[in-house]
Scaffold this motif. Sequence first.
Motif, mmCIF file in Angstrom:
data_model
loop_
_atom_site.group_PDB
_atom_site.id
_atom_site.type_symbol
_atom_site.label_atom_id
_atom_site.label_comp_id
_atom_site.label_asym_id
_atom_site.label_seq_id
_atom_site.Cartn_x
_atom_site.Cartn_y
_atom_site.Cartn_z
ATOM 1 N N VAL A 35 0.820 -1.201 0.033
ATOM 2 C CA VAL A 35 0.078 0.093 0.075
ATOM 3 C C VAL A 35 0.890 0.992 0.008
ATOM 4 C CG1 VAL A 35 -1.839 1.541 1.422
ATOM 5 C CG2 VAL A 35 -2.120 -1.165 1.090
ATOM 6 N N TRP A 36 1.785 1.453 0.916
ATOM 7 C CA TRP A 36 2.913 2.323 1.002
ATOM 8 C C TRP A 36 3.450 2.412 -0.383
ATOM 9 C CZ3 TRP A 36 8.166 1.466 2.304
ATOM 10 C CH2 TRP A 36 8.907 2.563 2.127
ATOM 11 N N LEU A 37 4.111 1.604 -0.945
ATOM 12 C CA LEU A 37 4.798 1.814 -2.032
ATOM 13 C C LEU A 37 3.644 2.240 -3.281
ATOM 14 C CD1 LEU A 37 7.542 1.332 -3.666
ATOM 15 C CD2 LEU A 37 6.756 -0.853 -3.979
ATOM 16 N N GLN A 78 15.748 0.608 -10.051
ATOM 17 C CA GLN A 78 14.378 0.163 -10.388
ATOM 18 C C GLN A 78 13.401 1.027 -10.553
ATOM 19 O OE1 GLN A 78 14.545 -3.127 -11.193
ATOM 20 N NE2 GLN A 78 16.554 -2.829 -10.705
ATOM 21 N N TRP A 79 13.706 2.337 -10.082
ATOM 22 C CA TRP A 79 12.869 3.457 -10.033
ATOM 23 C C TRP A 79 12.822 4.025 -11.640
ATOM 24 C CZ3 TRP A 79 9.090 4.319 -6.405
ATOM 25 C CH2 TRP A 79 8.574 5.520 -6.400
ATOM 26 N N ALA A 80 13.725 3.809 -12.174
ATOM 27 C CA ALA A 80 14.232 4.749 -13.545
ATOM 28 C C ALA A 80 13.355 4.559 -14.540
ATOM 29 C CB ALA A 80 15.516 3.809 -14.203
ATOM 30 N N GLY A 81 12.707 5.643 -14.755
ATOM 31 C CA GLY A 81 11.753 5.895 -15.796
ATOM 32 C C GLY A 81 10.372 6.477 -15.221
ATOM 33 N N LEU A 82 10.340 6.301 -13.897
ATOM 34 C CA LEU A 82 9.082 6.576 -13.165
ATOM 35 C C LEU A 82 8.980 7.932 -12.818
ATOM 36 C CD1 LEU A 82 6.392 5.333 -12.247
ATOM 37 C CD2 LEU A 82 7.478 4.700 -10.312
ATOM 38 N N GLY A 83 10.307 8.552 -12.876
ATOM 39 C CA GLY A 83 10.411 10.128 -12.367
ATOM 40 C C GLY A 83 10.603 10.186 -11.097
ATOM 41 N N TYR A 84 10.586 11.888 -10.648
ATOM 42 C CA TYR A 84 10.714 11.949 -9.329
ATOM 43 C C TYR A 84 11.536 11.125 -8.424
ATOM 44 C CZ TYR A 84 6.455 14.352 -10.892
ATOM 45 O OH TYR A 84 5.423 15.300 -11.669
ATOM 46 N N TYR A 85 12.666 11.226 -8.774
ATOM 47 C CA TYR A 85 13.719 10.238 -8.056
ATOM 48 C C TYR A 85 13.843 10.601 -6.623
ATOM 49 C CZ TYR A 85 14.795 8.543 -12.485
ATOM 50 O OH TYR A 85 14.638 7.938 -13.852
ATOM 51 N N SER A 86 13.416 11.783 -6.328
ATOM 52 C CA SER A 86 13.340 12.005 -4.881
ATOM 53 C C SER A 86 12.582 11.197 -4.036
ATOM 54 C CB SER A 86 13.033 13.417 -4.335
ATOM 55 O OG SER A 86 11.854 13.603 -4.800
ATOM 56 N N LYS A 87 11.546 10.694 -4.644
ATOM 57 C CA LYS A 87 10.439 9.675 -4.103
ATOM 58 C C LYS A 87 11.137 8.287 -3.962
ATOM 59 C CE LYS A 87 6.285 11.445 -6.272
ATOM 60 N NZ LYS A 87 5.125 11.224 -7.126
ATOM 61 N N ALA A 88 11.956 7.849 -4.798
ATOM 62 C CA ALA A 88 12.518 6.407 -4.497
ATOM 63 C C ALA A 88 13.720 6.770 -3.521
ATOM 64 C CB ALA A 88 13.609 6.316 -5.750
ATOM 65 N N ARG A 89 14.380 7.978 -3.341
ATOM 66 C CA ARG A 89 15.270 7.927 -2.282
ATOM 67 C C ARG A 89 14.416 8.219 -0.901
ATOM 68 N NH1 ARG A 89 17.283 11.721 -6.012
ATOM 69 N NH2 ARG A 89 19.226 11.051 -6.984
ATOM 70 N N HIS A 117 9.576 10.239 5.470
ATOM 71 C CA HIS A 117 9.991 11.068 4.225
ATOM 72 C C HIS A 117 9.226 10.681 3.339
ATOM 73 C CE1 HIS A 117 14.202 12.130 5.774
ATOM 74 N NE2 HIS A 117 14.014 11.288 6.691
ATOM 75 N N GLY A 118 8.633 11.809 2.746
ATOM 76 C CA GLY A 118 7.789 11.680 1.512
ATOM 77 C C GLY A 118 6.266 11.327 1.469
ATOM 78 N N VAL A 119 5.866 11.378 2.973
ATOM 79 C CA VAL A 119 4.650 10.923 3.327
ATOM 80 C C VAL A 119 3.803 12.162 3.864
ATOM 81 C CG1 VAL A 119 3.142 9.316 4.653
ATOM 82 C CG2 VAL A 119 5.274 8.511 3.682
ATOM 83 N N GLY A 120 2.711 12.361 3.125
ATOM 84 C CA GLY A 120 2.039 13.612 3.771
ATOM 85 C C GLY A 120 0.434 12.909 4.225
ATOM 86 N N GLU A 121 -0.395 13.727 4.557
ATOM 87 C CA GLU A 121 -1.438 13.544 5.225
ATOM 88 C C GLU A 121 -2.489 12.625 4.544
ATOM 89 O OE1 GLU A 121 -3.560 17.124 6.669
ATOM 90 O OE2 GLU A 121 -2.016 17.531 8.263
ATOM 91 N N SER A 122 -2.504 12.704 3.153
ATOM 92 C CA SER A 122 -3.306 11.977 2.360
ATOM 93 C C SER A 122 -2.823 10.537 2.426
ATOM 94 C CB SER A 122 -3.605 12.478 0.896
ATOM 95 O OG SER A 122 -4.565 11.705 0.343
ATOM 96 N N THR A 123 -1.409 10.591 2.047
ATOM 97 C CA THR A 123 -0.616 9.127 1.924
ATOM 98 C C THR A 123 -0.850 8.362 3.235
ATOM 99 O OG1 THR A 123 0.501 9.997 0.153
ATOM 100 C CG2 THR A 123 1.315 8.035 1.590
ATOM 101 N N ALA A 124 -0.619 8.990 4.313
ATOM 102 C CA ALA A 124 -0.974 8.475 5.651
ATOM 103 C C ALA A 124 -2.410 8.023 5.972
ATOM 104 C CB ALA A 124 -0.389 9.738 6.742
ATOM 105 N N GLY A 125 -3.280 8.818 5.517
ATOM 106 C CA GLY A 125 -4.681 8.515 5.429
ATOM 107 C C GLY A 125 -4.927 7.250 4.813
#
Length: 166
Positions: A35-37, A78-89, A117-125
Amino acid sequence: MRPISRPLLKWFDKFGRHYLPWQTEQDTPNNTYHVWLSEIMLQQTQVTTVIDYFNNFIQHFPTLVSLARASEDSVLAQWAGLGYYSKARNIHTTDNIIMNQYQGNFTTKFKQIIDLHGVGESTAGAILSISFNQNYAILDGNVKRVLSRYHQVKGHYGQSKTLKEL
């Protein structure tokens, strides 16, 4: 349950996507990880694009433990091509926090999740609602659009004033 909830849930039961690779049983060990991923991958990316990336990522890192043992470079590969590499980090950093601070178990406390890191209120919800059956709001782009139309909210849902109202 609010008046809008019943028809939306009925619609989802009939037309919603029920067989996405991250939709696992609640009590399985990988449920929260999936779910998180998926929630991170789905930010600003369409479901059809995410499916292959998710499956590939899970093939390489099937568990929180395997992800924690991986190097940042292999996670980024493994994240390559999905963009937003800060999300992978952020995923890699957060996974190590989960392993070290929560003994490999995803916390069930809202405040602790949004501190990751990288988790906001909506994602936490979403994580708490989907994985732990807790009642938390999920305010992603689709929900914002539906609520804006249903309640005839003036202004774009991306504006601060409109977001507060939603």
